[in-house]
Design a protein around this motif. Structure first.
Motif, PDB file in Angstrom:
ATOM      1  N   LEU A  85      -9.430 -11.003  -5.827  1.00  0.00           N
ATOM      2  CA  LEU A  85      -8.109 -10.862  -6.414  1.00  0.00           C
ATOM      3  C   LEU A  85      -7.132 -10.931  -5.185  1.00  0.00           C
ATOM      4  O   LEU A  85      -7.219 -10.104  -4.313  1.00  0.00           O
ATOM      5  CB  LEU A  85      -7.844  -9.432  -7.136  1.00  0.00           C
ATOM      6  N   LEU A  86      -6.106 -11.879  -5.203  1.00  0.00           N
ATOM      7  CA  LEU A  86      -5.362 -12.244  -3.861  1.00  0.00           C
ATOM      8  C   LEU A  86      -3.959 -11.769  -4.470  1.00  0.00           C
ATOM      9  O   LEU A  86      -3.430 -12.506  -5.397  1.00  0.00           O
ATOM     10  CB  LEU A  86      -5.716 -13.450  -3.476  1.00  0.00           C
ATOM     11  N   GLY A  87      -3.165 -11.082  -3.623  1.00  0.00           N
ATOM     12  CA  GLY A  87      -1.724 -10.889  -4.155  1.00  0.00           C
ATOM     13  C   GLY A  87      -1.106 -10.117  -3.084  1.00  0.00           C
ATOM     14  O   GLY A  87      -1.654  -9.423  -2.066  1.00  0.00           O
ATOM     15  N   THR A  88       0.279  -9.939  -3.024  1.00  0.00           N
ATOM     16  CA  THR A  88       1.218  -9.409  -2.309  1.00  0.00           C
ATOM     17  C   THR A  88       1.131  -7.820  -2.708  1.00  0.00           C
ATOM     18  O   THR A  88       0.638  -7.385  -3.792  1.00  0.00           O
ATOM     19  CB  THR A  88       2.733  -9.882  -2.231  1.00  0.00           C
ATOM     20  N   SER A  89       1.676  -6.941  -1.704  1.00  0.00           N
ATOM     21  CA  SER A  89       1.548  -5.480  -1.712  1.00  0.00           C
ATOM     22  C   SER A  89       2.388  -5.152  -3.049  1.00  0.00           C
ATOM     23  O   SER A  89       3.336  -5.773  -3.378  1.00  0.00           O
ATOM     24  CB  SER A  89       2.310  -5.072  -0.758  1.00  0.00           C
ATOM     25  N   GLY A  90       1.655  -4.384  -3.907  1.00  0.00           N
ATOM     26  CA  GLY A  90       2.312  -3.785  -5.510  1.00  0.00           C
ATOM     27  C   GLY A  90       2.140  -4.966  -6.474  1.00  0.00           C
ATOM     28  O   GLY A  90       2.764  -4.708  -7.465  1.00  0.00           O
TER      29      GLY A  90
END
Ligand code: ATP
Ligand code: MG
Length: 315
Positions: free
Chosen positions: A32-37
């Motif tokens: 799972l790749l994503g920005t902070s928050g």
């Protein structure tokens, strides 16, 4: 093996995860790749019920996790916590033994397993009696992994397992991760904000933003068909580097005209990355490669033009 359906987590003032669905096959690594928050940790913790969802279901091997007590789930699901989460007043050995002790393993079995894990993760035996703050960040992350693996759970959830490390150590440990047979046999959900890590470790990658899962696919699919400008922006100005890392000689082969390689060509395997192939080409005098049994002559310019045909042009 893991089936997540319409998971949602609402807090009074914030929706952390919104209608997320995905499935993870046995022995697959999903990143799972994503920005902070963006909701990565919340999603992960809903899988092992450290956080209860507002709505939606999680099934493991076809059984709803709501029908299993959280402490039972912790036996079948290893969890590597963001920032390692080692107990500071427990030694390395005691940290690793936590779940085996809960399962009432006898002393010998725990000792044998601990030594096996130390050897596998290349941690020095003498650190067994050290406390977490006496270790380096990379060593702590290995102990965190050893602890999650201790009772040999079939499923492993990892939250930014390489989070606090410098790029060189990260790359080294990533390499080790990929080569560990024990890890390869597990079903893994790994959370990261590092694109390179996601593409290197994930069989498939899910991109998250603002609580939603925007796209899920293999690294090649994401690079070839990014579903939105956001996904594309994730690769940013490094997109070429990622393409060279993810695509292999086999991928570009159909775009290269057959031509006799000649005796001076160097033999390569079809699964070699374009990056490695180009690096090799710059070092060889002939500037020509031959791949496996394919009678194809490859020069650097062939790779570039094939890549150009393989990937979409920016809008
Ligand atoms: N207990 C809570 N109450 C209210 N909001 C929360 C709570 N826990 C998390 N959130 C919010 O939900 C969102 C998602 O949090 P989450 O920890 O899942 O993000 P993340 O993707 O893991 O981020 P990071 O990469 O920084 O670890 C964030 O905006 C966060 O502020
Ligand atoms: Mg997080």
């Amino acid at each position: 093996m893991i089936n997540v359906r319409h998971l949602t987590k609402r807090y009074p003032n914030h929706t952390a995860v919104e209608d997320v669905s995905f499935a993870v096959r046995e022995q697959e690594t999903l990143v799972l790749l994503g920005t902070s928050g963006s909701g990565k940790t919340t999603t992960l913790k809903m899988i092992n019920r450290l956080i209860e969802p507002t709505s939606g279901t999680v099934e493991i091997n076809g059984i709803d996790t709501q029908q299993q007590a959280p402490h039972e789930l912790s036996r079948s699901i290893g969890y590597v916590v963001q920032e390692t989460g080692l107990f500071p007043h427990y030694t390395v050995g005691e940290n690793i033994a936590i779940v085996p002790r809960l399962l009432h393993w006898d002393k010998d079995r725990i000792r044998n397993r601990t030594h096996e894990l130390l050897a596998m993760l290349r941690l020095p035996e003498k650190q067994l009696n050290a406390y977490p703050d006496q270790l380096s960040g990379g060593q702590r992350q290995r102990v965190g992994l050893a602890r999650a693996l201790a009772a040999n759970p079939p499923i492993l959830l990892m939250d930014e397992p390489l989070g606090a490390l410098d790029p060189i150590t990260r790359a080294e440990i990533r390499q080790e991760f990929r080569n560990l047979d024990e890890l390869r046999r597990k079903t893994v959900v790994l959370v990261t904000h590092d694109v390179r890590e996601a593409l290197e470790l994930g069989d498939r990658v899910g991109v998250m933003d603002n609580g939603r899962l925007l796209q899920i696919g293999t690294p090649k699919e994401l690079l070839m068909q990014p579903a939105s400008a956001f996904v594309q922006r994730f690769f940013g100005d490094q997109v070429l580097a990622f393409q060279l890392q993810v695509f292999t000689l086999q991928d570009v082969m159909p775009y290269i005209l057959p031509e006799s390689p000649g005796p001076e060509a160097i033999d390569l395997q079809p699964d070699m990355s374009l990056n490695d192939a180009l690096t090799l080409l710059t070092k060889t005098e002939s500037g020509v490669l031959r791949v496996g049994d394919w009678p194809i002559r490859i020069r650097a310019v062939d790779i570039w033009s094939a890549l150009h045909q393989l990937v979409p042009k920016s809008p």
